[in-house]
Design an enzyme around this catalytic site. Sequence first.
Site, PDB file in Angstrom:
ATOM      1  N   ALA A 118       0.831  -1.203   0.000  1.00 52.13           N
ATOM      2  CA  ALA A 118       0.000   0.000   0.000  1.00 52.13           C
ATOM      3  C   ALA A 118       0.869   1.258   0.000  1.00 52.13           C
ATOM      4  O   ALA A 118       1.975   1.245   0.559  1.00 52.13           O
ATOM      5  CB  ALA A 118      -0.922  -0.007   1.219  1.00 52.13           C
ATOM      6  N   GLY A 120       0.108   1.506  -3.255  1.00 56.98           N
ATOM      7  CA  GLY A 120       0.023   0.912  -4.583  1.00 56.98           C
ATOM      8  C   GLY A 120       0.826   1.575  -5.674  1.00 56.98           C
ATOM      9  O   GLY A 120       0.762   1.144  -6.826  1.00 56.98           O
ATOM     10  N   GLU A 140       0.046  -6.437   2.264  1.00 55.41           N
ATOM     11  CA  GLU A 140      -0.076  -5.249   3.113  1.00 55.41           C
ATOM     12  C   GLU A 140      -0.628  -5.685   4.467  1.00 55.41           C
ATOM     13  O   GLU A 140      -1.671  -6.344   4.534  1.00 55.41           O
ATOM     14  CB  GLU A 140      -0.987  -4.211   2.473  1.00 55.41           C
ATOM     15  CG  GLU A 140      -1.285  -3.005   3.342  1.00 55.41           C
ATOM     16  CD  GLU A 140      -0.039  -2.290   3.846  1.00 55.41           C
ATOM     17  OE1 GLU A 140       0.028  -1.987   5.058  1.00 55.41           O
ATOM     18  OE2 GLU A 140       0.883  -2.050   3.035  1.00 55.41           O
ATOM     19  N   CYS A 238      12.367   5.444   2.123  1.00 56.74           N
ATOM     20  CA  CYS A 238      12.370   6.882   1.857  1.00 56.74           C
ATOM     21  C   CYS A 238      12.937   7.626   3.061  1.00 56.74           C
ATOM     22  O   CYS A 238      12.512   8.726   3.386  1.00 56.74           O
ATOM     23  CB  CYS A 238      10.972   7.384   1.500  1.00 56.74           C
ATOM     24  SG  CYS A 238       9.724   7.097   2.769  1.00 56.74           S
TER      25      CYS A 238
END
Length: 477
Positions: A118, A120, A140, A238
């Site tokens: 998720a 996506g 997920e 990230c």
Amino acid sequence: MEKNSKAYEYFEKLYGNESAEAYQHYIQQPAKDYVRVNTNKISVDVLQKLLIEKYKITTETVKNFPGALKVVSDEDDLIGKTVEQILGFYYIQGLSSMLPPIALNPTDKDLVMDLCGAPGSKTTQMAEMMNNRGTLIANEIDINRIKSLVFNLDRLNIINTGILNFKGELLSKVYDNYFDKILVDAPCSGLGIIQKKEEVSKWWSLDHANRLHDLQTKLLVAAIKMAKVGGEIVYSTCTLSVEENEMVIDTILKNYPVEIVDVELPVKTHKAFTEYDGIKLNSQIEKAARILPWEIESDGFFLVKLKKISETEPMDKIQSSVSDIKMVKPNHKEFLPYRNYLTDHFGIDESVFDDFKFIFKGRDIYIINSEWFDDNLSLFNRIGTKFGSLDKKQRITLHSNGAQVLGDAIKKFIYEIKDKQELELYLTGMKIRNNELITGQYAVKYNNIVLGTAIKTDEGLKSRFPRTKRTQKFEVM
């Protein structure tokens, strides 16, 4: 990112004052929008022309990113509100976010797992890279986040993906030495996305990063156990903290049969750290890539590609429960009556159905490409996209997602939207007044594109455009 924040202090320690100042300056600038074009539905050139003519959105191509566009001008802030966005012609996605699928490079011949799927963005990107064929599985853990994953898969008409709702670190109890390619885009502390989520700098701490390290390591261990020998795994985050990146990989290299593979990325990158806080790390780790946000006008990222070089010890298997879910071919006796009806009613050539399999789950029928396969059907939250539903008399009503997948194969019972007013009525789930049509179900088109389905009753043509998509704000231009 305030100078007295823990995030600023950490970044300054890692990269020095000049880079910390550059990051702080970058965060204060408006974020750049990028879109990934769904080339299964539209070409880059055609989308560019459409956006400028209909919405006055100016875009430019991104060097070395064939399917990406940078939004140069969008005065009315419409890029997330167009009809084309609702219909999945493009996906708003940061440039850095596109890198892990590019590094993994899945094809329709690979068995592929997205361990943390998720919402996506990367799942749909990989599905498109696989030409919507083959077998892709997206997992997920958060049931609420699965809603966003399902929404985006449906919006882009993805039909090569099954969804699991599982603890990722335990999935190696289901799959052992199985996948060709696995993406682990791990949950992280977000130190690379402060421009988009300024609140990260307020709560970010080294303790939080250290706690995530354990989960990230467990997820990567599970991925290694699930991969075939010779299989490839991309680990990405990230965030820019060493604790969640290089130190995770160092732990893995000490204990598991993997090696780091060189990977070329279409952006400026920096070698990963091989020494940190007086600790020497495995020298292979310099092959991993660090991406600094202000250098590419997108998020900060870490990415490494691993290859499994020998077998791992299997885990105790989780036994699949008995399920009433059935996956059948189009000529199966259970699906054949519905295929015959749809062939006759909509004028569909029956050979079109040979490209798909159909999943029966209660009164709902889902559609997946003909090559998709898995032995553990009972474990899946959903497989494919909604094709239709059965009433109490076992009659099928074609779902809008199913109609979009069939597209131009539908030859009869088509209603062409006449104007923007009708388009707005349809997309918001209202009735279109029309007394000329005979009663029955229709495929609805606009500008020669199948939008979905509708039912003609005495009151008018009732939209069956999915409720989840009706909630999206959009502009009809």
